[in-house]
Enzyme design. Structure first.
Site, PDB file in Angstrom:
ATOM      1  N   GLY A 281       0.831  -1.183  -0.001  1.00 64.37           N
ATOM      2  CA  GLY A 281      -0.006  -0.028   0.062  1.00 64.37           C
ATOM      3  C   GLY A 281       0.747   1.202  -0.021  1.00 64.37           C
ATOM      4  N   SER A 282       0.146   2.368   0.424  1.00 60.70           N
ATOM      5  CA  SER A 282       0.975   3.855   0.386  1.00 60.70           C
ATOM      6  C   SER A 282       1.957   3.615   1.507  1.00 60.70           C
ATOM      7  CB  SER A 282      -0.159   4.787   0.557  1.00 60.70           C
ATOM      8  OG  SER A 282      -0.924   4.611   1.836  1.00 60.70           O
TER       9      SER A 282
ATOM     10  N   CYS B 120       2.172   0.492  -9.020  1.00 58.24           N
ATOM     11  CA  CYS B 120       3.589   0.778  -8.012  1.00 58.24           C
ATOM     12  C   CYS B 120       4.563   1.058  -9.005  1.00 58.24           C
ATOM     13  CB  CYS B 120       3.650  -0.213  -6.802  1.00 58.24           C
ATOM     14  SG  CYS B 120       4.228  -1.905  -7.512  1.00 58.24           S
TER      15      CYS B 120
ATOM     16  N   LYS C 240       2.350   6.130   3.312  1.00 56.50           N
ATOM     17  CA  LYS C 240       1.884   6.584   4.668  1.00 56.50           C
ATOM     18  C   LYS C 240       1.374   5.777   5.198  1.00 56.50           C
ATOM     19  CE  LYS C 240      -1.807   9.803   5.693  1.00 56.50           C
ATOM     20  NZ  LYS C 240      -3.251   9.818   5.765  1.00 56.50           N
TER      21      LYS C 240
ATOM     22  N   GLY D  70       2.160   2.371   5.268  1.00 57.98           N
ATOM     23  CA  GLY D  70       3.123   1.746   5.411  1.00 57.98           C
ATOM     24  C   GLY D  70       4.138   2.094   6.834  1.00 57.98           C
TER      25      GLY D  70
ATOM     26  N   GLU E 240       5.815  -3.460   0.985  1.00 62.12           N
ATOM     27  CA  GLU E 240       5.860  -3.080  -0.451  1.00 62.12           C
ATOM     28  C   GLU E 240       5.095  -1.847  -0.656  1.00 62.12           C
ATOM     29  OE1 GLU E 240       7.338  -4.802  -2.499  1.00 62.12           O
ATOM     30  OE2 GLU E 240       7.752  -6.829  -1.467  1.00 62.12           O
TER      31      GLU E 240
HETATM   32  P1  NAD Z   1      -3.415   2.312   0.837  1.00 60.50           P
HETATM   33  O1  NAD Z   1      -2.356   2.676   1.509  1.00 60.50           O
HETATM   34  O2  NAD Z   1      -4.463   3.494   0.920  1.00 60.50           O
HETATM   35  O3  NAD Z   1      -4.403   0.784   1.340  1.00 60.50           O
HETATM   36  C1  NAD Z   1      -3.640  -0.482   1.524  1.00 60.50           C
HETATM   37  C2  NAD Z   1      -4.390  -1.367   2.488  1.00 60.50           C
HETATM   38  O4  NAD Z   1      -4.215  -0.910   3.533  1.00 60.50           O
HETATM   39  C3  NAD Z   1      -5.723  -1.248   2.073  1.00 60.50           C
HETATM   40  O5  NAD Z   1      -6.137  -2.795   2.274  1.00 60.50           O
HETATM   41  C4  NAD Z   1      -6.398  -0.471   3.221  1.00 60.50           C
HETATM   42  O6  NAD Z   1      -7.773  -1.039   3.704  1.00 60.50           O
HETATM   43  C5  NAD Z   1      -5.525  -0.922   4.483  1.00 60.50           C
HETATM   44  N1  NAD Z   1      -5.590  -0.039   5.493  1.00 60.50           N
HETATM   45  C6  NAD Z   1      -5.944   1.350   5.726  1.00 60.50           C
HETATM   46  N2  NAD Z   1      -5.932   1.555   6.954  1.00 60.50           N
HETATM   47  C7  NAD Z   1      -5.360   0.527   7.414  1.00 60.50           C
HETATM   48  C8  NAD Z   1      -4.946   0.458   9.146  1.00 60.50           C
HETATM   49  N3  NAD Z   1      -5.111   1.318   9.979  1.00 60.50           N
HETATM   50  N4  NAD Z   1      -4.519  -0.881   9.482  1.00 60.50           N
HETATM   51  C9  NAD Z   1      -4.460  -1.969   8.477  1.00 60.50           C
HETATM   52  N5  NAD Z   1      -4.713  -1.561   7.261  1.00 60.50           N
HETATM   53  C10 NAD Z   1      -4.851  -0.523   6.600  1.00 60.50           C
HETATM   54  O7  NAD Z   1      -3.031   2.082  -0.631  1.00 60.50           O
HETATM   55  P2  NAD Z   1      -3.942   1.937  -1.953  1.00 60.50           P
HETATM   56  O8  NAD Z   1      -4.399   3.118  -2.385  1.00 60.50           O
HETATM   57  O9  NAD Z   1      -4.983   0.793  -1.646  1.00 60.50           O
HETATM   58  O10 NAD Z   1      -2.886   1.305  -2.963  1.00 60.50           O
HETATM   59  C11 NAD Z   1      -1.899   2.345  -3.659  1.00 60.50           C
HETATM   60  C12 NAD Z   1      -0.482   2.340  -3.187  1.00 60.50           C
HETATM   61  O11 NAD Z   1      -0.048   0.979  -2.857  1.00 60.50           O
HETATM   62  C13 NAD Z   1       0.443   3.305  -3.623  1.00 60.50           C
HETATM   63  O12 NAD Z   1       1.092   3.884  -2.950  1.00 60.50           O
HETATM   64  C14 NAD Z   1       1.332   2.252  -4.509  1.00 60.50           C
HETATM   65  O13 NAD Z   1       2.433   2.547  -4.940  1.00 60.50           O
HETATM   66  C15 NAD Z   1       1.129   1.043  -3.668  1.00 60.50           C
HETATM   67  N6  NAD Z   1       1.528  -0.271  -3.885  1.00 60.50           N
HETATM   68  C16 NAD Z   1       2.701  -0.727  -3.778  1.00 60.50           C
HETATM   69  C17 NAD Z   1       3.300  -1.984  -4.405  1.00 60.50           C
HETATM   70  C18 NAD Z   1       4.583  -2.635  -4.209  1.00 60.50           C
HETATM   71  O14 NAD Z   1       4.816  -3.731  -4.432  1.00 60.50           O
HETATM   72  N7  NAD Z   1       5.803  -1.769  -3.669  1.00 60.50           N
HETATM   73  C19 NAD Z   1       2.102  -2.668  -5.324  1.00 60.50           C
HETATM   74  C20 NAD Z   1       0.887  -2.172  -5.221  1.00 60.50           C
HETATM   75  C21 NAD Z   1       0.616  -1.049  -4.692  1.00 60.50           C
END
Ligand code: NAD
Length: 535
Positions: free
Chosen positions: A268-269, A324, A271, A273, A290
């Site tokens: 995920g993002s 990503c 922020k 992470g 990731e």
């Molecule tokens: P996001 O960070 O908004 O959400 C990711 C996950 O976190 C979701 O399942 C969300 O429900 C969960 N989440 C939110 N709050 C949480 C909490 N308090 N506790 C636990 N989990 C929580 O990201 P997004 O908008 O879904 O995805 C886009 C981002 O992901 C981009 O920054 C992209 O670069 C990144 N990404 C990285 C990779 C990689 O392999 N490096 C791959 C795909 C996407």
């Protein structure tokens, strides 16, 4: 002598032909739902049997292209989570004792089940997430590939035998299953990221508990249905594959604080992470992070510009800039800058924007209106910070909802604040360089470190890019772009991308518990380092 063709054989051939010429039924929502076991009202928790949920809190899944309500899902709450976790822990106890090649056989069957559903699952990814059909199906292919990889691993999860300093002693290293592995995934790879983690976790003897993105719950339900069928057909205990669809702020928080999850793989993002890595680190758990990327291609004056053009175009426009590994920056040698951009803009003008389920479409919508707002804010910021929009910049509504945008090219300096940030949209920043040293400095001069590439036919330039003074990213390529990775390599990035690695190479080790064993078969006690200790 050749046999004379009998008349009897022919009707069979002619009978088969009409089926070949028959038009493929359209990929309608109804057909996708029917084949993947979905309906208009669903429950958000599962650990191998019936779906359940008790929160009374409903989540809407919408088609990002049209805004159409696809289904409503009752979300899992903390009590549902506890039930799922109990099943995951119990199933682990049996699964860990099954020989790894037998676990591999189950994963082989899961790969076959995915092959059978590839078209439909790929179409569901397009319907719910908005990536175009070929990319949705490519994502399912990635799931199939990791299954094949895990089957191979099932016979090669090995540790070394080491030389002991003590006589008649043997040392060795073993890898044991770890426990229940938590997977928290992003919306943009709504099926593959789970499979990357699950196939490895399963073959390593772990059970898996998945919290998918709340933006793509149907993809998760469809995956779970496919996995359930395979695990049930093999008479395996419920709980090896579990899913909770619920809020990050409720079940997500419970998960990251749960000591029963020795490993959480978070995609995920940056922020999120940062927060998740902090909480897991505090309880001394293990995490694979990731996170966001800010990927660049350096285009040298010694590059094959036709290939560079194809990669830059796919990298920046593919998945509407929502990978990503999307290409977000082009660092172009001043000698080829103008010609290259002219050609790139000509390609941008030909992008067919529309329904992701239409095979002619090249770019679908962004995931939601929030993502479009981020796109608009980035354009405003870029202009304020000295950026010049060379192409695009507008929001579009081909189906009435403002979730589409034009792929956009902006000329701007690398140091600009907005260039340093990952905006999850098809915005490409372009900049010039004179010397490779400066290009590499610009390339590395961002907080993220995921994927990188140089286009050059100069061996020296390419090797320098891959050397210790070259790219600082987890992935560095020559003459292929930043976007799209194969499952055989370790996938992940450095700096604010989080440092995690998943998928191929030796990534399986993170999903296991390492144990060093020393065996004394000599009947005498020898202390290490020659220490003498007698009564
Ligand atoms: P996001 O960070 O908004 O959400 C990711 C996950 O976190 C979701 O399942 C969300 O429900 C969960 N989440 C939110 N709050 C949480 C909490 N308090 N506790 C636990 N989990 C929580 O990201 P997004 O908008 O879904 O995805 C886009 C981002 O992901 C981009 O920054 C992209 O670069 C990144 N990404 C990285 C990779 C990689 O392999 N490096 C791959 C795909 C996407």
């Amino acid at each position: 002598m050749a046999k004379k063709t009998t008349k009897k054989a022919q009707p069979a051939l002619t009978k088969a032909q009409p089926a070949l010429t028959k038009a493929q039924p359209a990929l309608t929502k109804a057909r996708i739902f029917k084949e993947l076991g979905l309906s208009a009202r669903l429950k958000g928790a599962n650990c191998g049997g019936e779906w359940f949920a008790s929160s009374g809190d409903w989540l809407d899944s919408r088609n990002p292209a049209t805004g159409e309500l696809l289904a409503r899902i009752e979300q899992a709450d903390n009590a549902d989570y506890a039930k799922v976790m109990k099943a995951a822990k119990e199933s682990f106890l049996a699964w860990r004792m099954l020989p790894a090649p037998r676990r591999g056989e189950v994963i082989r069957q899961f790969g076959d089940a995915l092959r059978a559903k590839k078209d439909m699952l790929g179409a569901l990814v397009s319907l719910e997430m908005g990536k175009i059909l070929t990319e949705g199906q490519g994502e399912v292919q990635e799931m199939i590939d990791i299954c094949d990889y895990a089957v191979g691993l099932s016979r090669t999860l090995s540790g070394p035998t080491l030389q002991s300093e003590r006589p008649k002693h043997r040392m060795m290293e073993q890898w044991h299953p770890l426990g229940v592995v938590g997977v928290i995934s992003a919306f943009n790879f709504p099926v593959a990221v789970w499979a990357w983690n699950s196939a490895l976790a399963w073959v390593c003897g772990d059970s898996v508990l998945w919290k998918p993105s709340s933006k793509t719950p149907l993809c998760a339900i469809a995956c779970q249905n496919i996995a359930n069928e395979v695990f049930q057909a093999n008479g395996l205990p419920a709980g090896l594959t579990c899913v909770v669809i619920g809020k990050g702020s409720s079940v997500g928080e419970v998960m990251i604080n749960d000591h029963d999850l020795p490993l959480i793989s978070f995609t995920g993002s940056t922020k999120m992470g940062r927060r998740i890595g902090g909480v897991i680190g505090e309880r001394l758990g293990r995490s694979i992070l990731e996170l966001g990327g800010n990927n660049a291609i350096i285009i040298s004056d010694k590059a094959d510009l036709t290939c560079a053009l194809a990669s830059s175009f796919f990298g920046a426009v593919g998945t509407a800039g929502q990978r990503c590994t999307s290409t977000r920056r082009l660092i172009i040698h001043e000698k080829v800058y103008a010609t290259f951009l002219q050609k790139l803009i000509a390609n941008y003008k030909r992008v067919r924007i529309g329904d992701p389920l239409d095979p002619a479409t090249l770019m679908g919508p962004l995931i939601d209106e929030g993502a479009v707002a981020d796109f608009e804010k980035a354009i405003v910021a870029a202009k304020k910070q000295g950026g010049k929009v060379l192409y695009g910049g507008k929001v579009l509504k081909p189906f009435g909802v403002p979730t589409f945008v034009e792929p956009t090219i902006i000329e701007l300096k690398n140091e600009a604040e907005i260039v340093q940030t990952e905006t999850f949209a098809p915005i490409l920043y372009v900049m010039k360089y004179k010397k490779l040293t400066d290009a590499i400095a610009m390339h590395n001069g961002v907080p993220q470190g995921l994927s990188s590439s140089i286009y050059t036919d100069s061996l020296a330039e390419g090797e320098r890019f891959l050397s210790a003074e070259g790219s600082d990213c987890g992935i560095a390529n020559i003459n292929i772009g930043t976007s799209g990775a194969e499952i055989g390599g370790a996938f992940g990035g450095e700096k604010e991308t989080g440092g995690g690695r998943e998928s191929g190479s030796d990534c399986w080790k993170t999903y296991m518990r390492r144990q060093t064993n020393t065996i004394n078969w000599g009947g005498e006690i020898h202390l290490a380092q020659g220490v003498e200790f007698h009564p």
